[in-house]
Design a protein around this motif. Sequence first.
Motif, PDB file in Angstrom:
ATOM      1  N   GLU A 157       0.869  -1.170   0.049  1.00 42.91           N
ATOM      2  CA  GLU A 157       0.021  -0.082  -0.092  1.00 42.91           C
ATOM      3  C   GLU A 157       0.828   1.292  -0.020  1.00 42.91           C
ATOM      4  N   ARG A 158       0.454   2.079  -0.970  1.00 42.79           N
ATOM      5  CA  ARG A 158       1.395   3.500  -0.839  1.00 42.79           C
ATOM      6  C   ARG A 158       0.927   4.320   0.043  1.00 42.79           C
ATOM      7  N   LEU A 159       1.661   4.872   1.226  1.00 42.09           N
ATOM      8  CA  LEU A 159       1.205   5.671   2.217  1.00 42.09           C
ATOM      9  C   LEU A 159       1.633   6.918   2.001  1.00 42.09           C
ATOM     10  N   PRO A 160       0.904   7.977   2.579  1.00 40.86           N
ATOM     11  CA  PRO A 160       1.232   9.359   2.483  1.00 40.86           C
ATOM     12  C   PRO A 160       2.374   9.574   3.051  1.00 40.86           C
ATOM     13  N   ALA A 161       3.183  10.749   2.751  1.00 40.98           N
ATOM     14  CA  ALA A 161       4.290  11.006   3.098  1.00 40.98           C
ATOM     15  C   ALA A 161       4.430  11.656   4.667  1.00 40.98           C
ATOM     16  N   GLY A 162       5.374  11.035   5.418  1.00 40.14           N
ATOM     17  CA  GLY A 162       5.335  11.323   6.839  1.00 40.14           C
ATOM     18  C   GLY A 162       4.631  10.343   7.578  1.00 40.14           C
ATOM     19  N   THR A 163       4.333   9.192   7.077  1.00 43.49           N
ATOM     20  CA  THR A 163       3.369   8.264   7.999  1.00 43.49           C
ATOM     21  C   THR A 163       4.469   7.428   8.627  1.00 43.49           C
ATOM     22  N   PRO A 164       4.196   7.167  10.009  1.00 42.97           N
ATOM     23  CA  PRO A 164       4.993   6.256  10.761  1.00 42.97           C
ATOM     24  C   PRO A 164       4.852   4.880  10.309  1.00 42.97           C
ATOM     25  N   GLU A 165       6.109   4.118  10.377  1.00 45.90           N
ATOM     26  CA  GLU A 165       6.083   2.941   9.792  1.00 45.90           C
ATOM     27  C   GLU A 165       6.642   1.992  10.608  1.00 45.90           C
ATOM     28  N   THR A 166       6.337   0.769  10.197  1.00 44.90           N
ATOM     29  CA  THR A 166       6.914  -0.365  11.015  1.00 44.90           C
ATOM     30  C   THR A 166       7.188  -1.714  10.201  1.00 44.90           C
ATOM     31  N   GLY A 167       8.398  -2.164  10.496  1.00 43.74           N
ATOM     32  CA  GLY A 167       8.849  -3.342   9.570  1.00 43.74           C
ATOM     33  C   GLY A 167       9.710  -4.288  10.234  1.00 43.74           C
ATOM     34  N   ASP A 278      -0.877  16.542   1.127  1.00 48.11           N
ATOM     35  CA  ASP A 278      -1.100  17.855   1.126  1.00 48.11           C
ATOM     36  C   ASP A 278      -2.463  18.509   1.963  1.00 48.11           C
ATOM     37  N   LEU A 279      -3.397  17.384   1.427  1.00 46.04           N
ATOM     38  CA  LEU A 279      -4.743  17.689   1.805  1.00 46.04           C
ATOM     39  C   LEU A 279      -5.190  17.296   3.402  1.00 46.04           C
ATOM     40  N   LEU A 280      -4.641  16.059   3.632  1.00 40.01           N
ATOM     41  CA  LEU A 280      -4.725  15.715   5.080  1.00 40.01           C
ATOM     42  C   LEU A 280      -3.894  16.578   5.892  1.00 40.01           C
ATOM     43  N   TYR A 281      -2.946  17.154   5.623  1.00 37.16           N
ATOM     44  CA  TYR A 281      -2.213  18.190   6.287  1.00 37.16           C
ATOM     45  C   TYR A 281      -2.856  19.401   6.573  1.00 37.16           C
ATOM     46  N   LYS A 282      -3.609  19.884   5.446  1.00 38.27           N
ATOM     47  CA  LYS A 282      -4.558  20.928   5.484  1.00 38.27           C
ATOM     48  C   LYS A 282      -5.671  20.699   6.229  1.00 38.27           C
ATOM     49  N   VAL A 283      -6.087  19.699   6.504  1.00 37.91           N
ATOM     50  CA  VAL A 283      -7.337  19.316   7.371  1.00 37.91           C
ATOM     51  C   VAL A 283      -7.093  19.378   8.736  1.00 37.91           C
ATOM     52  N   SER A 284      -5.740  19.050   8.771  1.00 42.23           N
ATOM     53  CA  SER A 284      -5.260  18.583  10.380  1.00 42.23           C
ATOM     54  C   SER A 284      -5.037  20.129  10.728  1.00 42.23           C
ATOM     55  N   ALA A 329      -3.382  28.734   0.240  1.00 46.84           N
ATOM     56  CA  ALA A 329      -2.091  28.783  -0.119  1.00 46.84           C
ATOM     57  C   ALA A 329      -1.766  27.327  -0.187  1.00 46.84           C
ATOM     58  N   PRO A 330      -0.534  27.072  -0.888  1.00 49.65           N
ATOM     59  CA  PRO A 330      -0.100  25.934  -0.980  1.00 49.65           C
ATOM     60  C   PRO A 330       0.775  25.436   0.257  1.00 49.65           C
ATOM     61  N   LEU A 331       0.874  24.077   0.242  1.00 49.80           N
ATOM     62  CA  LEU A 331       1.452  23.630   1.669  1.00 49.80           C
ATOM     63  C   LEU A 331       2.939  24.120   1.946  1.00 49.80           C
ATOM     64  N   LYS A 332       3.586  24.527   0.894  1.00 51.32           N
ATOM     65  CA  LYS A 332       5.043  25.031   1.423  1.00 51.32           C
ATOM     66  C   LYS A 332       4.924  26.350   2.037  1.00 51.32           C
ATOM     67  N   VAL A 333       3.949  27.171   1.645  1.00 49.44           N
ATOM     68  CA  VAL A 333       3.784  28.530   2.323  1.00 49.44           C
ATOM     69  C   VAL A 333       3.195  28.304   3.655  1.00 49.44           C
ATOM     70  N   ASN A 334       2.239  27.334   3.777  1.00 50.87           N
ATOM     71  CA  ASN A 334       1.689  27.134   5.166  1.00 50.87           C
ATOM     72  C   ASN A 334       2.986  26.687   6.120  1.00 50.87           C
ATOM     73  N   THR A 335       3.744  25.705   5.654  1.00 54.16           N
ATOM     74  CA  THR A 335       4.741  25.136   6.599  1.00 54.16           C
ATOM     75  C   THR A 335       5.922  26.543   6.967  1.00 54.16           C
ATOM     76  N   LEU A 336       6.158  27.387   5.927  1.00 52.49           N
ATOM     77  CA  LEU A 336       6.790  28.355   6.227  1.00 52.49           C
ATOM     78  C   LEU A 336       6.122  29.382   7.276  1.00 52.49           C
ATOM     79  N   LEU A 337       4.622  29.611   7.389  1.00 53.88           N
ATOM     80  CA  LEU A 337       4.068  30.300   8.190  1.00 53.88           C
ATOM     81  C   LEU A 337       3.705  29.649   9.615  1.00 53.88           C
ATOM     82  N   GLN A 338       4.068  28.243   9.405  1.00 53.18           N
ATOM     83  CA  GLN A 338       3.469  27.347  10.663  1.00 53.18           C
ATOM     84  C   GLN A 338       3.975  27.880  12.112  1.00 53.18           C
ATOM     85  N   SER A 339       5.279  28.520  12.244  1.00 52.15           N
ATOM     86  CA  SER A 339       5.812  28.764  13.351  1.00 52.15           C
ATOM     87  C   SER A 339       4.970  30.265  13.835  1.00 52.15           C
TER      88      SER A 339
END
Length: 964
Positions: A157-167, A278-284, A329-339
């Motif tokens: 299964e293809r997981l979204p970026a940043g997802t915790p994983e176990t192997g 991107d969508l899930l991070y914006k929802v959060s 705004a795109p996710l890049k802008v939001n991560t810059l403004l997150q702080s």
Amino acid sequence: MKDITYRRITATVFGTLMVFAMLAFILYERPAVIKTKTAVGGVLDLTGVRLSENKVVMLNGEWEFYQDKLLSPEDFKNPSVKEKMTGYISVPGKWSGEINGTELSARGQATYRLTIQLGRQNAIYGIKTENIRYQSTLFLNDTQLLANGRFAIPDKERLPAGTPETGYITVNGNTLTIVMQVVNDVHNTGGVYQPVYFGNQYAITTLHAAGINRDTLIVVTLFVVALMHFMVYMAMRMKKRNEPILLLFAINFVLFAVSNSIYGEKLLLQTFSFLSFDLLYKVSMVSTYGSLLVDALFLMLLGKNVVPKRFANGAVIIFGLFITVILIAPLKVNTLLQSYYAVFGEGFLFMIPLLLGRAIHKKQYGVLGKRSLRILIITFVFGSCYGIGISLYTFTMLTAYKFAVLSGAVYVLLLAFLLSDKFSQAFHDNEHLTERLLAMDTLKDEFLANTSHELKTPLNGIINITQSLHEKISDQISENQRQQLELLVIVGKRLSALIDDILDFEKLKRKEIKLDKAIVEVKTNVSLVLEMLKYSKRSDQVTVENCLPDTLPPAYADQNRLKQIMYNIVGNAIKFTHTGNVTVDGYAEKGSITIRVTDTGIGIPQEKQEEIFEPFVQAQSAAHSSYGGTGLGLSVSRQLAVLMGGTLTLEYSVEGKGSCFVFTVPIYDGKEKTASVPLVSDGEEWYHAAPGNNPSIIKGQEAKILVVDDEPLNQNILLNILEEENCDILTVSDGKTALRMIETEGSFDLVLLDIMMPEMSGFEVCREIRKQYSLLELPVLFITARNMKSDFKAGFDVGANDFITKPIDAGELRARVRTLLLLKKSLATAINSEMAFLQAQIKPHFLYNTLNTIMNLCYKDGETAGRLLGRLSEYLQKSFDIENTTDKVTLERELELTKAYTEIEQARFGNRLYVVYDVYQSLMYKTILPLTIQPIVENAIRHGVLAKEEGGTVQISVYPKEEG
């Protein structure tokens, strides 16, 4: 004492929630972390570490770092690759600062490499990542074990970026090499933000499950609390109470749950893995700042005296702008403004306790009150701690998520406790208020009962005086004044009925109503009710019909209460019907009698049909507003119906078309012991006659009495009471037989008539008697178990002379019988005197003139003279007949006397007098008082026709009177 109890209840609820949450969070099965040396120079020595079943290690320390290169395990087989190494980087850590003089880029790509020396061979090991920014893949030895974002493992299964994983991987040997590729093209800084865990298969599985369970518990708890607040809010709305704070809390908890699901195990990413990061991070992010926006709205509801209006309004505007920017705004802008977002959010949460503390200092408590405001301060303190914990975790200042989770849990519990405390206080206040209301309600009940009793006497006096005045001076006042007096009587009676309803309502409320159940003839009782109500119709265009079948079995009920219920139902039907019909019908089935009252009146609005049986409730439509009333009748009637084992319901009602009410009452099954009213008073001995036998007819000389009662025992008792009166007494068991006896036997001096009889009630029998006999010609004495004024009025309206109520006092009955017989005898004496007077009116000169006329005719017309002489003889015979002074005569006999007189007068005056008779032959055998027509005709001839020179015509017409 009660304050302590409520505090204990609230503390118990809060403590239980707190303990449950803490145990669920702290005591879940989580492997221990072994403290080992950190990695040095890209190597971590675990040869001396025993990895037991439930222990893990954190792969912290120096990892080989290759900036701007994505290297695979295959690449590291070339020894020259190591020369390209940028240096060693700390894990966990972010891409900032410099390594060996090389400035680390916040965005880009890089490769991490770590060699682990193991002391155990041939074992299954696991590895777990938590927060790597942004996209990553991990190799153990030569196997690609983990991947998310743009890195993809075939058939997985293809997981979204940043997802915790176990192997997991089986290691054969004592060396394990980890190669990790990381790409960050979104966040303002990349890196491995939380530790990478390593251990045996069981330990890593347990660690992963513990994280999932922890985060699931948090999210589920938040949703449950949100649902609880929303349900309470909706319950308040249904009670027409608006509590927007509850709705805000519900929304806040939902947003809080969504925003939390992007941390820790990142349930949001794992649950909705088919959506983009991107969508899930914006929802959060929208959930996070939406929660703060709701907090600002909540502060606005506390009042401007608690939180300055500028602060709350400003926060609403700013957080609204944050949410708008996040969505656009795109996710890049939001991560810059997150702080910047985080700083403002933390400042907002930090200011709230300060502002609330200032409000308490100024004694400005707003809508919550002092105690709840203090709890709110503590709540937002933990809310600030939660925000700080999340920020520290996000920016790698804290590697553990526990501080943020604990602060958030306390924050949620305190908000829940705030709700619990608010409603416990409200419940406490409501109970105090309820106690006061109950005490006041008791005082009100006593006041109503006492006042109603005190009003009854003067009110009855007003009604009686008004009625008496109306009767005495009705012919001396104007029509308008007469109507005003009648209106005063109607209003007084309506007020009297209202007082009766209030008294019954209070008795029902205190359960003081006692029923005297007995065998009841339903149709007869309904007939009596309709008889009493026929004068209450607003219009002659309303007809009231009793369509109950004669075959209805007797009911087992309280007769008075059954009539009261029917009086209310039918009375309402008549009251609200202008034209059309009010019909009472019914049937018997399954042990009960069903009575349906249907009208064609104005109907009841749909929204009021469920409420009309509530006390003091009426259909408050424009059509009903002009009718008045208190709304007690149906409520009292339903309660009485239930007490008798029946029901009272509204079957249907259509506005403008009418309604149908259904009343049920149990059928008498012969098992219950009836409690009917005895005929005679306690202590009277009149039961020696055997019940059930046909009573003997008593012969006497003084008078002739007819006793009508459907109970043989009552007939025997009445015969025994009256046997010393020297009267001729006959008994019958029903109304139809009584009417037939009066028709055939005739000459009765008194009728004793029971009101409650099957098929034909006493009222109906009396009405038929009065069609032929006046009050003085044949007195009627009613015998009844009811002493209500409405019964007396209905009885007198149909022609009763007197009433006597059960239980009967023998002396009273004899006295009333003697009085009525004396009345009848006095009438006969008066008739004799009148007849003597009329006979004395035959003047001598009438005889002289008549004889002279006959003598003259003897010389001219002997035949006519002989006929006139015969008529004179007939006239004198009928005028002086002694029987005429003691009894009635037929219409035919009276007309013969009149014809004898008029023929004599026609012979005397010739063409000056004409006499015309217009008589229905079917009436010839009807009886009337003697000398009623002839004197009137004589008067008309002497003072009417013969007073004119030309004479005239006298017309005598006799015809049946039309009904109505």
